[in-house]
Every structure is written in structure tokens, then in C-alpha cells.
Design a protein around this motif. Structure first.
Motif, PDB file in Angstrom:
ATOM      1  N   ALA A  42      -5.569   9.519  -7.877  1.00 58.66           N
ATOM      2  CA  ALA A  42      -4.905  10.704  -8.418  1.00 58.66           C
ATOM      3  C   ALA A  42      -5.901  11.654  -9.084  1.00 58.66           C
ATOM      4  O   ALA A  42      -5.883  12.864  -8.853  1.00 58.66           O
ATOM      5  N   LEU A  43      -6.785  11.096  -9.906  1.00 58.43           N
ATOM      6  CA  LEU A  43      -7.759  11.934 -10.600  1.00 58.43           C
ATOM      7  C   LEU A  43      -8.782  12.531  -9.647  1.00 58.43           C
ATOM      8  O   LEU A  43      -9.299  13.625  -9.895  1.00 58.43           O
ATOM      9  N   SER A  44      -9.081  11.830  -8.547  1.00 55.60           N
ATOM     10  CA  SER A  44     -10.021  12.364  -7.559  1.00 55.60           C
ATOM     11  C   SER A  44      -9.484  13.655  -6.947  1.00 55.60           C
ATOM     12  O   SER A  44     -10.227  14.627  -6.760  1.00 55.60           O
ATOM     13  N   GLY A  45      -8.188  13.657  -6.632  1.00 52.65           N
ATOM     14  CA  GLY A  45      -7.585  14.869  -6.085  1.00 52.65           C
ATOM     15  C   GLY A  45      -7.631  16.026  -7.057  1.00 52.65           C
ATOM     16  O   GLY A  45      -7.919  17.167  -6.682  1.00 52.65           O
ATOM     17  N   ILE A  46      -7.363  15.739  -8.336  1.00 52.38           N
ATOM     18  CA  ILE A  46      -7.424  16.782  -9.360  1.00 52.38           C
ATOM     19  C   ILE A  46      -8.862  17.236  -9.574  1.00 52.38           C
ATOM     20  O   ILE A  46      -9.133  18.429  -9.765  1.00 52.38           O
ATOM     21  N   ALA A  47      -9.819  16.297  -9.543  1.00 53.76           N
ATOM     22  CA  ALA A  47     -11.224  16.636  -9.777  1.00 53.76           C
ATOM     23  C   ALA A  47     -11.770  17.568  -8.709  1.00 53.76           C
ATOM     24  O   ALA A  47     -12.551  18.480  -9.009  1.00 53.76           O
ATOM     25  N   VAL A  48     -11.370  17.356  -7.457  1.00 50.94           N
ATOM     26  CA  VAL A  48     -11.826  18.245  -6.383  1.00 50.94           C
ATOM     27  C   VAL A  48     -11.361  19.672  -6.645  1.00 50.94           C
ATOM     28  O   VAL A  48     -12.120  20.635  -6.471  1.00 50.94           O
ATOM     29  N   SER A  49     -10.109  19.830  -7.084  1.00 50.19           N
ATOM     30  CA  SER A  49      -9.598  21.165  -7.404  1.00 50.19           C
ATOM     31  C   SER A  49     -10.380  21.790  -8.551  1.00 50.19           C
ATOM     32  O   SER A  49     -10.692  22.986  -8.528  1.00 50.19           O
ATOM     33  N   ALA A  70       8.056   7.599   0.213  1.00 49.02           N
ATOM     34  CA  ALA A  70       9.287   6.844  -0.025  1.00 49.02           C
ATOM     35  C   ALA A  70       9.888   6.379   1.300  1.00 49.02           C
ATOM     36  O   ALA A  70      10.366   5.239   1.423  1.00 49.02           O
ATOM     37  N   VAL A  71       9.849   7.255   2.312  1.00 47.42           N
ATOM     38  CA  VAL A  71      10.326   6.865   3.650  1.00 47.42           C
ATOM     39  C   VAL A  71       9.456   5.748   4.213  1.00 47.42           C
ATOM     40  O   VAL A  71       9.963   4.793   4.829  1.00 47.42           O
ATOM     41  N   ALA A  72       8.139   5.835   3.995  1.00 47.01           N
ATOM     42  CA  ALA A  72       7.229   4.793   4.479  1.00 47.01           C
ATOM     43  C   ALA A  72       7.516   3.450   3.815  1.00 47.01           C
ATOM     44  O   ALA A  72       7.418   2.394   4.455  1.00 47.01           O
ATOM     45  N   ILE A  73       7.877   3.479   2.527  1.00 50.28           N
ATOM     46  CA  ILE A  73       8.233   2.240   1.827  1.00 50.28           C
ATOM     47  C   ILE A  73       9.447   1.599   2.482  1.00 50.28           C
ATOM     48  O   ILE A  73       9.493   0.376   2.724  1.00 50.28           O
ATOM     49  N   PHE A 117      -4.688  -5.233 -12.554  1.00 48.69           N
ATOM     50  CA  PHE A 117      -5.362  -4.183 -13.319  1.00 48.69           C
ATOM     51  C   PHE A 117      -6.226  -3.316 -12.400  1.00 48.69           C
ATOM     52  O   PHE A 117      -6.294  -2.093 -12.565  1.00 48.69           O
ATOM     53  N   ILE A 118      -6.865  -3.933 -11.409  1.00 48.34           N
ATOM     54  CA  ILE A 118      -7.693  -3.189 -10.455  1.00 48.34           C
ATOM     55  C   ILE A 118      -6.825  -2.253  -9.622  1.00 48.34           C
ATOM     56  O   ILE A 118      -7.224  -1.112  -9.315  1.00 48.34           O
ATOM     57  N   THR A 119      -5.629  -2.698  -9.258  1.00 46.89           N
ATOM     58  CA  THR A 119      -4.719  -1.853  -8.484  1.00 46.89           C
ATOM     59  C   THR A 119      -4.329  -0.609  -9.268  1.00 46.89           C
ATOM     60  O   THR A 119      -4.290   0.504  -8.729  1.00 46.89           O
ATOM     61  N   VAL A 120      -4.048  -0.793 -10.550  1.00 45.98           N
ATOM     62  CA  VAL A 120      -3.698   0.343 -11.412  1.00 45.98           C
ATOM     63  C   VAL A 120      -4.877   1.303 -11.521  1.00 45.98           C
ATOM     64  O   VAL A 120      -4.708   2.538 -11.453  1.00 45.98           O
ATOM     65  N   LEU A 121      -6.087   0.759 -11.685  1.00 49.20           N
ATOM     66  CA  LEU A 121      -7.278   1.602 -11.742  1.00 49.20           C
ATOM     67  C   LEU A 121      -7.465   2.375 -10.439  1.00 49.20           C
ATOM     68  O   LEU A 121      -7.853   3.556 -10.448  1.00 49.20           O
ATOM     69  N   VAL A 168       0.829  -1.206   0.000  1.00 48.67           N
ATOM     70  CA  VAL A 168       0.000   0.000   0.000  1.00 48.67           C
ATOM     71  C   VAL A 168       0.865   1.258   0.000  1.00 48.67           C
ATOM     72  O   VAL A 168       0.444   2.312  -0.488  1.00 48.67           O
ATOM     73  N   THR A 169       2.078   1.159   0.540  1.00 52.73           N
ATOM     74  CA  THR A 169       2.961   2.328   0.539  1.00 52.73           C
ATOM     75  C   THR A 169       3.429   2.654  -0.873  1.00 52.73           C
ATOM     76  O   THR A 169       3.546   3.836  -1.236  1.00 52.73           O
ATOM     77  N   THR A 170       3.715   1.632  -1.680  1.00 54.59           N
ATOM     78  CA  THR A 170       4.104   1.905  -3.068  1.00 54.59           C
ATOM     79  C   THR A 170       2.923   2.455  -3.865  1.00 54.59           C
ATOM     80  O   THR A 170       3.102   3.312  -4.739  1.00 54.59           O
ATOM     81  N   ALA A 171       1.711   1.990  -3.549  1.00 55.47           N
ATOM     82  CA  ALA A 171       0.523   2.513  -4.231  1.00 55.47           C
ATOM     83  C   ALA A 171       0.339   3.990  -3.918  1.00 55.47           C
ATOM     84  O   ALA A 171       0.067   4.803  -4.821  1.00 55.47           O
ATOM     85  N   ASN A 172       0.493   4.359  -2.646  1.00 60.65           N
ATOM     86  CA  ASN A 172       0.376   5.768  -2.269  1.00 60.65           C
ATOM     87  C   ASN A 172       1.470   6.612  -2.908  1.00 60.65           C
ATOM     88  O   ASN A 172       1.243   7.762  -3.308  1.00 60.65           O
ATOM     89  N   PHE A 173       2.672   6.049  -2.998  1.00 60.09           N
ATOM     90  CA  PHE A 173       3.773   6.768  -3.645  1.00 60.09           C
ATOM     91  C   PHE A 173       3.445   7.058  -5.107  1.00 60.09           C
ATOM     92  O   PHE A 173       3.697   8.164  -5.609  1.00 60.09           O
ATOM     93  N   LEU A 174       2.880   6.073  -5.798  1.00 63.04           N
ATOM     94  CA  LEU A 174       2.534   6.263  -7.207  1.00 63.04           C
ATOM     95  C   LEU A 174       1.389   7.272  -7.374  1.00 63.04           C
ATOM     96  O   LEU A 174       1.356   8.021  -8.356  1.00 63.04           O
ATOM     97  N   VAL A 175       0.464   7.300  -6.420  1.00 63.55           N
ATOM     98  CA  VAL A 175      -0.617   8.300  -6.465  1.00 63.55           C
ATOM     99  C   VAL A 175      -0.032   9.708  -6.390  1.00 63.55           C
ATOM    100  O   VAL A 175      -0.390  10.591  -7.179  1.00 63.55           O
TER     101      VAL A 175
END
Length: 359
Positions: free
Chosen positions: A294-301, A262-265, A284-288, A89-96
Motif C-alpha cells: 500500500a505504501l509503495s503505491g503512495i510513495a510512487v505518487s 472481492a469477486v476474486a475472493i 506479522f510478515i503478512t501484515v508488513l 492472496v486474494t484477501t491480501a490484495n483486497f486489504l492492500v
């Protein structure tokens, strides 16, 4: 006599010239009026076209935010295999954070190409401006990690309900940190929100009164506090320099987010990443899911820029119902009367919180 005849002829010629001049003047005025009418009609048409474009933009952004919000919890739950996360989950958050940083930089590149580089949109900055971003970045780190582990105690629809507790923490912290007063309607909305969250969690099929256990509630409350404080603190930072381009501020926030993740990883998943690879367990679900976050954060803005808070409120409310309906088919979620009534009360409370803002 000859003189009088010549004089009369001259007067007739002068009258003819005056008449011709008057006619030309009238024609000119008529042309001017016609041109003005055409211009007004054109402006009116342009205004209508601009208004239609704005409505279309609001509609697209609203639909996007609703879909992204409703599918966020579903994708997290769906990314599990045999009840656990096979990926880090730390690598997923890093990629987000990396994706959001890249999107902010892409938006800045477009601005630089169109408007050039200015003091408000340049990336170069001072230490005093940058030093405030690590605090919200660290808060978001812990909040984002908690949202993965809370699903051990909460299902996707329940998560969408409990996530609205951050409205309470945000309102209280607004009052404490930013010294903003809350209206009586907003306080009433807070009370309704607590009642709605509790009602939605009522369980009539077991000895336990609430579907979510105590650890789940504790994690939800901690997440609400972290999210509320991070949001209020970030708003204070952004409004400290209003002319500064939001993409620049987001860029620095996401850079620190990448650094902390990155520190969390290294701390949490160093052995797994070193032995199995950075993308071990990804599907594929993880990538989605990463793309969704990422898009949710941009959409709120974008909603806050092109639409308004009411749009965001309706998106949140509709997203709760969509999550519940989809979960019925994907995860055999039982849509009880208590959940339906609770989600309705939460939707009303969220609307009251937004509509009751002091002008």
C-alpha cells in the motif's frame, strides 16, 4: 536697512530649513535602502530554507521508495511457509486496495479541511468519468495475483530484475496508445535492458542456461504487459482532466480494485475464507507485506509529485542491489558475477530510458 536685515535673517532660516529637509530626506532614503537590503536578505534566507526543505523532502521520499521497493519481493517470499502461502492472496490484495483507498480518503479529508470542497476535489462525479476506471483496476488485479505465483519459479532478486521488463512494454504502449515518440537512447536502453535481464539470469551451476524456467519468463512477460498497459491507460485517464485532484482519481481506482478483488475472493478462495476466516494464515510478515504494498503505491505518487523520474530510476536501481544483498543473508542467495553484471546493465538501461526522454 531693517528690511534687508530681516530679509537676510529669513534667507538664513530658509537655508537652515532646506538643509534640515535634505538631511531628513537622506535619512529616509538610507532607511529605505536598509529596509530593502533587509527584505532581500530575508527573501534570500527564505529561498534557501525552502530549497533545503525540498531537498529534505526528496531525500525522505527517495529513501522511502528505495526501502519499500527493495523489501517488497523479500516480504512476499518471507510470507511463505514450507514453500506455500498459508493465507489467501486474494484477501491480501483486497486489504492492500482497501488501505490505499483509506489513505487517499484521508488525504482528501485534509485537503477539504484546509482548502474546502471544490469541483476538482469533490468525490461526487459523473458516470462518464468513473466508467473508465474498471479497466486499469482489472489489469492491476491480474498483475498483482501473478506476482505471488511467479515466486514458484523466480527468487526475490531475480524478480526485481525481471520486473524491469515493464519498462519495455510501457515504452512500446506509449508509442502505440499515446503516440509519444521514443528517442534513440531509449531504444538503446530497451536493448540493454533485455541483455541485462538475460545476463542476470545466466546459470553456470546446472545444465539449464537460465535460472528462471520458461513458465517464469512467460509470467514475467505477462506481468510486464499488464503493468505497462495499466500504467499507460491510467496516465491517459488522469491527464484527460489535469485539474482533477489525484487523490479523487486514485480513490475511484482503488474502489474498483476492492470490488474486483472481492469477486476474486468469492471465485478463488470462498471456501477457505468461509471455513477458516478472512485472516486465516496471516502472520506479522503478512501484515508488513500488505502495508508495504500500500505504501509503495503512495510513495510512487509522492516521488512523481515532489521529485522526478531520475529519483525513481535511482531508487529502482538501488532497490535491486539491496534485494540481492538482503537475500544472501535471508534466503542463502548466491550473488554470482552474472547477476552482478546483469543488474549493473539493467541499472544503466533504466537510467538511459529516463535520461533519453525527448524534450
Amino acid at each position: 536697512m531693517e528690511y534687508r536685515k530681516i530679509k537676510d535673517d529669513d534667507d538664513e532660516v530658509q537655508e537652515d530649513n532646506d538643509v534640515a529637509s535634505d538631511l531628513e530626506s537622506l535619512k529616509g532614503k538610507s532607511h529605505t535602502v536598509a529596509s530593502s537590503n533587509i527584505a532581500l536578505a530575508t527573501l534570500g534566507g527564505g529561498g534557501g530554507s525552502t530549497e533545503r526543505i525540498n531537498w529534505k523532502r526528496k531525500g525522505v521520499v527517495t529513501c522511502a521508495l528505495t526501502i519499500l521497493t527493495s523489501s517488497q519481493a523479500i516480504l512476499i517470499v518471507w510470507s511463505k511457509r514450507a514453500g506455500k502461502y498459508e493465507y489467501s492472496v486474494t484477501t491480501a490484495n483486497f486489504l492492500v486496495e482497501t488501505l490505499k483507498c483509506a489513505l487517499s480518503l484521508l488525504a482528501l479529508t485534509r485537503i477539504w479541511n484546509n482548502d474546502g470542497v471544490t469541483d476538482d476535489n469533490r468525490l461526487s462525479t459523473t458516470y462518464d468519468e468513473v466508467k473508465v476506471f474498471p479497466i486499469p483496476a482489472a489489469l492491476y488485479l491480474f498483475k498483482n495475483l501473478l506476482q505471488y505465483y511467479i515466486f514458484a519459479y523466480v527468487d526475490a532478486p531475480g524478480y526485481q530484475i525481471l520486473k524491469n521488463l515493464n519498462i519495455i512494454s510501457t515504452g512500446v504502449l506509449y508509442r502505440i496508445i499515446l503516440k509519444k515518440k521514443l528517442s534513440e537512447i531509449q531504444w538503446a536502453g530497451f536493448i540493454l535492458l533485455c541483455c541485462g535481464c538475460t545476463t542476470a539470469q545466466l546459470n553456470s551451476n546446472s545444465d539449464r542456461v537460465l535460472q528462471t524456467s520458461l513458465p517464469g519468463w512467460i509470467m514475467a512477460i505477462i506481468m510486464a504487459l499488464l503493468s505497462g498497459f495499466a500504467g499507460v491507460y491510467t496516465e491517459a485517464i488522469i491527464k484527460k482532466r489535469p485539474s482533477r485532484n489525484i487523490n479523487v482519481q486514485n480513490f475511484w481506482l482503488y474502489v474498483f480494485g476492492m470490488a474486483f478483488n472481492a469477486v476474486a475472493i468469492v471465485i478463488q478462495d470462498f471456501d477457505a475464507v468461509a471455513n477458516k476466516g478472512f485472516f486465516h494464515g496471516y502472520s506479522f510478515i503478512t501484515v508488513l507485506m500488505i502495508l508495504n504494498h500500500a505504501l509503495s503505491g503512495i510513495a510512487v505518487s509522492m516521488v512523481m509529485k515532489y521529485a522526478d523520474n531520475i529519483v525513481k530510476v535511482y531508487s529502482t536501481s538501488v532497490a535491486m542491489l539491496l534485494t540481492a544483498v538482503v537475500s544472501v543473508f535471508l534466503f542463502n542467495f548466491h550473488l554470482s558475477l552474472a547477476f552482478f553484471l546483469g543488474s549493473t546493465v539493467v541499472s544503466v538501461s533504466v537510467y538511459l530510458h529516463s535520461a533519453g526522454k525527448l524534450r
